[in-house]
Design a protein around this motif. Structure first.
Motif, mmCIF file in Angstrom:
data_model
loop_
_atom_site.group_PDB
_atom_site.id
_atom_site.type_symbol
_atom_site.label_atom_id
_atom_site.label_comp_id
_atom_site.label_asym_id
_atom_site.label_seq_id
_atom_site.Cartn_x
_atom_site.Cartn_y
_atom_site.Cartn_z
ATOM 1 N N UNK A 6 9.559 6.561 5.553
ATOM 2 C CA UNK A 6 9.428 5.133 5.274
ATOM 3 C C UNK A 6 8.009 4.826 4.800
ATOM 4 N N UNK A 7 7.019 5.393 5.475
ATOM 5 C CA UNK A 7 5.631 5.179 5.091
ATOM 6 C C UNK A 7 5.370 5.684 3.679
ATOM 7 N N UNK A 8 5.900 6.843 3.359
ATOM 8 C CA UNK A 8 5.733 7.390 2.015
ATOM 9 C C UNK A 8 6.378 6.490 0.961
ATOM 10 N N UNK A 9 7.542 5.938 1.274
ATOM 11 C CA UNK A 9 8.223 5.035 0.341
ATOM 12 C C UNK A 9 7.397 3.771 0.117
ATOM 13 N N UNK A 10 6.845 3.223 1.191
ATOM 14 C CA UNK A 10 6.026 2.023 1.075
ATOM 15 C C UNK A 10 4.769 2.329 0.271
ATOM 16 N N UNK A 11 4.138 3.461 0.518
ATOM 17 C CA UNK A 11 2.932 3.835 -0.225
ATOM 18 C C UNK A 11 3.247 4.000 -1.709
ATOM 19 N N UNK A 12 4.382 4.590 -2.008
ATOM 20 C CA UNK A 12 4.792 4.766 -3.408
ATOM 21 C C UNK A 12 4.989 3.402 -4.077
ATOM 22 N N UNK A 13 5.664 2.499 -3.384
ATOM 23 C CA UNK A 13 5.901 1.155 -3.913
ATOM 24 C C UNK A 13 4.581 0.418 -4.145
ATOM 25 N N UNK A 18 0.176 -1.584 -7.698
ATOM 26 C CA UNK A 18 -1.247 -1.507 -8.056
ATOM 27 C C UNK A 18 -1.414 -1.069 -9.508
ATOM 28 N N UNK A 19 -0.629 -0.097 -9.929
ATOM 29 C CA UNK A 19 -0.696 0.385 -11.312
ATOM 30 C C UNK A 19 -0.306 -0.718 -12.290
ATOM 31 N N UNK A 20 0.752 -1.438 -11.981
ATOM 32 C CA UNK A 20 1.192 -2.523 -12.864
ATOM 33 C C UNK A 20 0.128 -3.610 -12.958
ATOM 34 N N UNK A 21 -0.485 -3.966 -11.837
ATOM 35 C CA UNK A 21 -1.534 -4.994 -11.848
ATOM 36 C C UNK A 21 -2.735 -4.533 -12.666
ATOM 37 N N UNK A 22 -3.100 -3.264 -12.531
ATOM 38 C CA UNK A 22 -4.232 -2.740 -13.303
ATOM 39 C C UNK A 22 -3.939 -2.749 -14.799
#
Length: 55
Positions: A6-13, A18-22
């Motif tokens: 679950x943590x890995x999924x949240x980090x990926x999301x 973050x990439x889209x905002x950048x």
């Protein structure tokens, strides 16, 4: 599903957000530059061709 998955999924999301905002921030910055300067660096042609390859 364990906690690490679950943590890995949240980090990926969060990473995708973050990439889209950048990318949006970069587009805004580049579009504010004078047209002749954008042309010299190949904007948006260079960016558009790179995005086409990602799909």
């Amino acid at each position: 599903m364990n906690g690490f998955t679950i943590l890995r999924s949240v980090q990926h999301y969060v990473g995708k957000i973050r990439t889209m905002r950048n990318e949006i921030r970069t587009q805004r910055f580049m579009n504010e530059l004078p047209a002749d300067l954008r042309k010299d660096i190949g904007w948006p042609d260079m960016y558009a061709s790179g995005r086409r390859n990602d799909n």
